[in-house]
Design an enzyme around this catalytic site. Structure first.
Site, short mmCIF file in Angstrom:
data_model
loop_
_atom_site.label_atom_id
_atom_site.label_comp_id
_atom_site.label_asym_id
_atom_site.label_seq_id
_atom_site.Cartn_x
_atom_site.Cartn_y
_atom_site.Cartn_z
N GLU A 19 -1.32 10.84 4.64
CA GLU A 19 -0.49 10.59 3.47
C GLU A 19 -0.09 11.89 2.81
O GLU A 19 -0.90 12.56 2.16
CB GLU A 19 -1.20 9.69 2.45
CG GLU A 19 -0.34 9.40 1.24
CD GLU A 19 -0.94 8.41 0.28
OE1 GLU A 19 -0.44 8.30 -0.86
OE2 GLU A 19 -1.92 7.73 0.65
N LYS A 26 -17.92 -4.80 4.24
CA LYS A 26 -16.53 -4.62 4.71
C LYS A 26 -15.60 -5.76 4.32
O LYS A 26 -14.67 -6.09 5.04
CB LYS A 26 -16.52 -4.41 6.24
CG LYS A 26 -17.35 -3.22 6.67
CD LYS A 26 -17.47 -3.09 8.17
CE LYS A 26 -18.38 -1.92 8.52
NZ LYS A 26 -18.63 -1.77 9.94
N ASP A 60 -18.34 5.32 7.79
CA ASP A 60 -17.76 4.09 8.35
C ASP A 60 -16.50 3.76 7.56
O ASP A 60 -16.56 3.29 6.43
CB ASP A 60 -18.78 2.94 8.24
CG ASP A 60 -18.33 1.70 8.98
OD1 ASP A 60 -17.11 1.50 9.14
OD2 ASP A 60 -19.20 0.91 9.41
N HIS A 88 7.07 13.61 -5.32
CA HIS A 88 7.22 13.29 -3.90
C HIS A 88 8.51 13.87 -3.34
O HIS A 88 8.55 14.34 -2.20
CB HIS A 88 7.17 11.77 -3.70
CG HIS A 88 5.78 11.21 -3.67
ND1 HIS A 88 5.02 11.19 -2.53
CD2 HIS A 88 5.00 10.71 -4.66
CE1 HIS A 88 3.85 10.65 -2.82
NE2 HIS A 88 3.80 10.36 -4.09
#
Length: 408
Positions: free
Chosen positions: A99, A228, A303, A403
């Site tokens: 990103e 998760k 993870d 941006h």
């Protein structure tokens, strides 16, 4: 040396399956053979995937059917002074992401925090959980099971801890739903993230529960852990490390560096992160804390799927009048479920091990658990910097132009 072409033909002939190649060749040759097969089956060149910088054998505990590596750009932000329960002094934080503008934004926030004198951070709770589900005949047997568990926690701890030299059972919390009994085991796993440790230890304890109560184990994980998946229990009770970072930013620094005011940032946070998140039914009341967590996880071998729980974060921003009569900005981020470790899992991979070396946190800490605590505190400060920078950009209406300026 085994010829990868021979392995390809043996797979095509049905003599071997893809996961069996390491039984007939070294790990790098096996990975090369899989790439050759894929290239021919899919008409794809896998040159970049096959250009990895570590022996494939080192990744054996982390992946099956290896063909190469996914290379994600890694950068670094900082340094920033952190005053934590485990982390002290200046730290650079490696972040891996695709990103654009993320690291620039985090670095801007860290620069402001550094100019303000640094951030405080503390791990306030620690406990990796695993919650098996048991079947009982009804509520009477459920109550009998719960009563036995409450009275025999020491026996469960002895059984669970017999499977590990590091893990320590902290608590067992029972939940009853009809003829189902859930036992939420929580462990101090020291410097390991500890999911596998908790699973193995809980499996041993479950044998005792089945032997001494009417309960029959249905599944070692009953989703009350909860791993998760977005879950309110993790947002409230925590999982892994619960960690908070905060800083006080002088008003003039907010105006000079973020081009806005403490009052404007506080309002943007309330209307966006608190009210907006509540209206959306979100479990996370923050701007983009998961962005920093995900990038830190990829860089340091955590993870990555557990970013789901790490998004259970609440950002607070308050305008505070100081003794001089001017206004400062109090900024904090509290992550309820940051599941990190500095030993085991992906932390052993060469790239990720180097990133942990940059942090000075590779391997086990002294005392045990201190390295993982420090990692959690540093990531929390990074997340705070990201929140501060984004809210500053939004309240000053500079997000889109930033941006555009960066071309991404």
């Amino acid at each position: 040396m085994t010829d990868p072409e021979d392995l390809v033909e043996r797979v095509r002939d049905g003599e071997l399956r893809l996961h069996e190649l390491e039984d007939h060749a070294d790990h790098d040759t096996a990975a090369e053979a899989r790439r050759l097969l894929l290239e021919r089956e899919t008409a794809t060149e896998l040159e970049a995937i096959g250009d990895y910088a570590f022996p494939a054998e080192t990744a054996e505990p982390n992946i099956e059917n290896m063909i190469g590596a996914a290379q994600v750009p890694m950068g670094v932000v900082g340094p920033v002074p952190v005053s934590g329960g485990a982390a002290t002094g200046d730290h650079y934080l490696p972040l891996a992401t695709t990103e654009g503008a993320l690291l620039a934004s985090v670095n801007r926030g860290l620069g402001v925090i550094r100019s303000a004198g640094g951030a405080d951070a503390r791990v306030t709770k620690n406990g990796m959980t695993r919650a098996p589900v048991f079947r009982v005949a009804g509520v009477a047997e459920a109550a009998e099971t719960v009563e036995w568990v409450d009275e025999n926690t020491e026996a469960l701890a002895e059984a669970a801890e017999s499977t590990t030299s590091h893990g320590e059972l902290i608590d067992v919390e029972p939940y009853v739903v009809g003829d189902s009994v859930y036992l939420r085991f929580a462990y101090d796993t020291k410097d390991a993230m500890g999911m596998n440790m908790a699973t193995i230890a809980t499996g041993e304890a479950c044998e005792i529960v089945e032997a001494e109560t009417p309960a029959d184990l249905v599944a070692l994980s009953g989703n009350l852990c909860s791993d998760k998946k977005p879950a309110a229990i993790n947002a409230v009770e925590g999982r892994g490390r619960s960690v908070t970072a905060d800083a006080v930013i002088p008003g003039e620094l907010v105006e000079e560096r973020l081009h806005t005011t403490p009052e404007a940032i506080a309002e943007a946070n309330t209307r966006k992160n608190l009210t907006g998140s509540a209206k959306a039914g979100s479990l996370g009341f923050n701007a983009h804390a998961a962005n920093v967590v995900a990038a830190a996880f990829l860089a340091t071998g955590q993870d990555e799927a557990q970013v789901v729980e790490a998004a259970n974060a609440i950002t607070t921003m308050d305008a505070r009048e100081n003794e001089g009569g001017t206004t400062d900005l109090y900024a904090s981020v509290s992550l309820a479920s940051l599941e990190v470790g500095t030993v085991g899992g992906g932390t052993k991979l060469p790239t990720q091990a180097e990133a942990l070396e940059v942090l000075g946190l590779r391997g086990g800490g002294d005392p045990p658990g201190s390295n993982a605590d420090a990692l959690a505190e540093i990531i929390a400060v990074g997340a705070l910097a990201g929140e501060l920078s984004l809210l500053g950009a939004l309240s000053s209406r500079h997000l889109a132009s930033a941006h555009e300026d960066l071309g991404r």
